[in-house]
Enzyme design. Structure first.
Site, PDB file in Angstrom:
ATOM      1  N   HIS A   1      59.197  12.525  84.352  1.00 49.36           N
ATOM      2  CA  HIS A   1      59.272  11.513  85.298  1.00 49.36           C
ATOM      3  C   HIS A   1      59.233  10.228  84.616  1.00 49.36           C
ATOM      4  CE1 HIS A   1      58.710  14.398  88.261  1.00 49.36           C
ATOM      5  NE2 HIS A   1      57.543  14.836  87.471  1.00 49.36           N
TER       6      HIS A   1
ATOM      7  N   SER B   1      72.827 -11.596  69.815  1.00 51.85           N
ATOM      8  CA  SER B   1      73.561 -12.530  70.922  1.00 51.85           C
ATOM      9  C   SER B   1      74.059 -13.765  70.378  1.00 51.85           C
ATOM     10  CB  SER B   1      72.299 -12.553  71.953  1.00 51.85           C
ATOM     11  OG  SER B   1      72.591 -13.733  72.835  1.00 51.85           O
TER      12      SER B   1
ATOM     13  N   LYS C   1      67.731 -11.723  70.202  1.00 48.21           N
ATOM     14  CA  LYS C   1      68.045 -10.609  70.424  1.00 48.21           C
ATOM     15  C   LYS C   1      68.395  -9.547  69.504  1.00 48.21           C
ATOM     16  CE  LYS C   1      68.601  -9.160  74.204  1.00 48.21           C
ATOM     17  NZ  LYS C   1      69.373  -9.559  75.417  1.00 48.21           N
TER      18      LYS C   1
ATOM     19  N   GLU D   1      74.635   1.724  73.689  1.00 42.82           N
ATOM     20  CA  GLU D   1      75.076   1.610  74.999  1.00 42.82           C
ATOM     21  C   GLU D   1      76.580   1.996  75.177  1.00 42.82           C
ATOM     22  OE1 GLU D   1      73.847  -2.460  76.201  1.00 42.82           O
ATOM     23  OE2 GLU D   1      73.018  -2.662  74.321  1.00 42.82           O
TER      24      GLU D   1
END
Ligand code: ARG
Length: 464
Positions: free
Chosen positions: A157, A278, A284, A291
């Site tokens: 979970h 970024s 970043k 992704e």
């Protein structure tokens, strides 16, 4: 305009509609397989006495010359204006050897030709995908080896569950990837049937030796029924399923990597070479490649569902709808190959942070060990669970964990706690207490690493 079937028609096709039906831009990828299948077909015609030995030889060397020309200049296929790869080959052949070339298509249909081409293609290309799966597995085994006895939390979970060896987490992905390898193998086996001799739908009227064709083309078996063969693309569905499943796997792996390399987890550091920055936020370090893997999995699933939808309404035999299979299969292949390469590169270059992982594996998720400690001293598990739960509740409320308790504190909860509790309630002890072969017990994990390496060594050599 003349094409493979212009004899029957009074007028030339509407050029735009004809272009709409063209597939050369996609099926040019089958050029080698089309030449291979056609060469064998010419030999089978010769063997059946349909072609003279002279014509057979002329066709075989003509096809070899087409192959050499295409290999020397692959842009030939981009410049050509043919309907599909089969028409391309026939035109090139006739241009080279004249009349004899026009005899190649005797007793054969493009319906079975495209089937043999795609079967040959998948049979030789699937092993490369399996090789990609193995590369990811090898990167994971290397991470498992490197992690030694390091521990981290496992999650259910997405809440901390129990300490495990870092190696055990890598091996969990390996176990799943081995199923993907098997699914690829199943798809390859399903492609491994020789369809020629089926004709357009009813079979061929020449005494073609289909066993000879199967042997020549390296197929294990001949298809069973000409009607089924001309409309059968189950093997494409199986391939797309294998791809979609493997992409689903890689998507879950990507999700783990994205989470575990985030500031919030910090279990691993993503290598600069596989991260992106970024344009705005200087701090970043983004996991874009992972992704993208996660994103492409959505398309792989869509492709499978789309293909099943295409097949579901088709009447018996060949229907042009089936032409759509190749763009889907090639796209799925390319995406999966790219994702496997990317995942291997990312996993290979992850830097673990064992101290962060051990810290995360040291908190209240040792509550099961607390209960097991009492069970080991004779308390029934249900009672022990309750005692441990009460300790957790009080520690949680005061923002502490088990390491803040001294012996007196422990014994206040239950007199069965003794000195040994300090050694028993650690991530290392928790891991060492696991005894089954599937478990995170260090012995089991060691054996699993050895077994995985043996499995990799036993695989067939990758195709040249
Ligand atoms: N380009 C076609 C395909 O991919 C080849 C078979 C064409 N057969 C036909 N009867 N139009 O399916």
């Amino acid at each position: 305009m003349s094409n493979l079937w212009s004899g029957r028609f009074d007028s030339a096709p509407n050029a735009e509609v004809f272009d709409f039906g063209k597939s050369l831009g996609v099926d040019k990828r089958l050029i080698d397989d089309d030449l291979t299948g056609s060469r064998a077909w010419a030999q089978a015609l010769g063997k059946a006495g349909v072609l003279t030995p002279a014509d057979t030889n002329a066709i075989v060397s003509g096809l070899d010359a087409v192959r050499a020309a295409v290999h020397a200049d692959p842009t030939m296929l981009d410049r050509a204006d043919d309907e599909d790869v089969h028409a391309f080959v026939e035109r090139e052949l006739v241009a080279r050897i004249g009349e004899a070339g026009k005899r190649l298509h005797t007793g054969r249909s493009r319906n079975e030709q495209v089937s043999v081409d795609l079967r040959l293609y998948l049979r030789r290309r699937i092993p490369a995908l399996q090789g990609g799966v193995v590369s990811v597995i090898e990167a994971m085994v290397a991470q498992a080896d490197r992690s030694g006895q390091a521990t981290m939390p496992s999650y259910t979970h997405l809440r901390r569950a129990q300490p495990v060896l870092v190696a055990h987490v890598w091996l969990s992905h390996v176990a799943a990837l081995r199923r993907d390898w098997d699914r690829c193998e199943t798809a390859r086996r399903e492609a491994d049937l020789m369809p020629l001799g089926s004709g357009a739908i009813a079979g061929t009227s020449y005494p073609i030796d289909t066993e000879f064709l199967a042997r020549t083309l390296g197929f294990s078996r001949v298809t069973l029924n000409s009607i089924d063969t001309s409309g059968d693309r189950d093997f494409v569905a199986s391939f797309l399923y294998a791809c979609a499943m493997c992409m689903t796997r890689l998507s879950r792996l990507a999700e783990d990597v994205i989470l575990f390399t985030s500031e919030e987890f910090g279990f691993f550091e993503l290598a600069d070479e596989v991260a992106t920055g970024s344009s705005l936020m200087p701090q970043k370090k983004n996991p874009d490649p992972m992704e993208l893997v996660r994103g492409k999995a959505g398309r792989a699933i869509g492709v499978l569902a789309g293909w099943l939808a295409t097949m579901k309404g088709l009447p018996l035999g060949y229907n042009k709808d089936l032409q759509e299979d190749k763009a889907l299969a090639f796209g799925a292949e390319d995406d999966l190959a790219g994702c496997l390469m990317t995942c291997a590169a990312v996993v290979r270059t992850l830097t673990p942070r064992p101290a962060v992982m051990r810290q995360a594996a040291s908190g209240l998720l040792l509550a099961t060990e607390v209960a097991d400690y009492l069970v080991g001293r004779g308390l029934p598990f249900r009672t022990a669970h309750e005692v441990s739960g009460k300790i957790v509740r009080e520690l949680y409320e005061s923002g502490r964990d088990f390491s803040s308790l001294d012996l007196q504190n422990w014994q206040r909860y239950h007199p069965l706690f003794e000195e040994g509790v300090f050694q028993a309630i650690t991530p290392e002890a928790a891991v060492a207490a696991r005894l089954t072969p599937q478990s995170t017990g260090p012995g089991a994990v060691d054996a699993a690493i050895t077994e995985t390496k043996r499995w990799v060594r036993g695989l067939p050599a990758p195709p040249a």
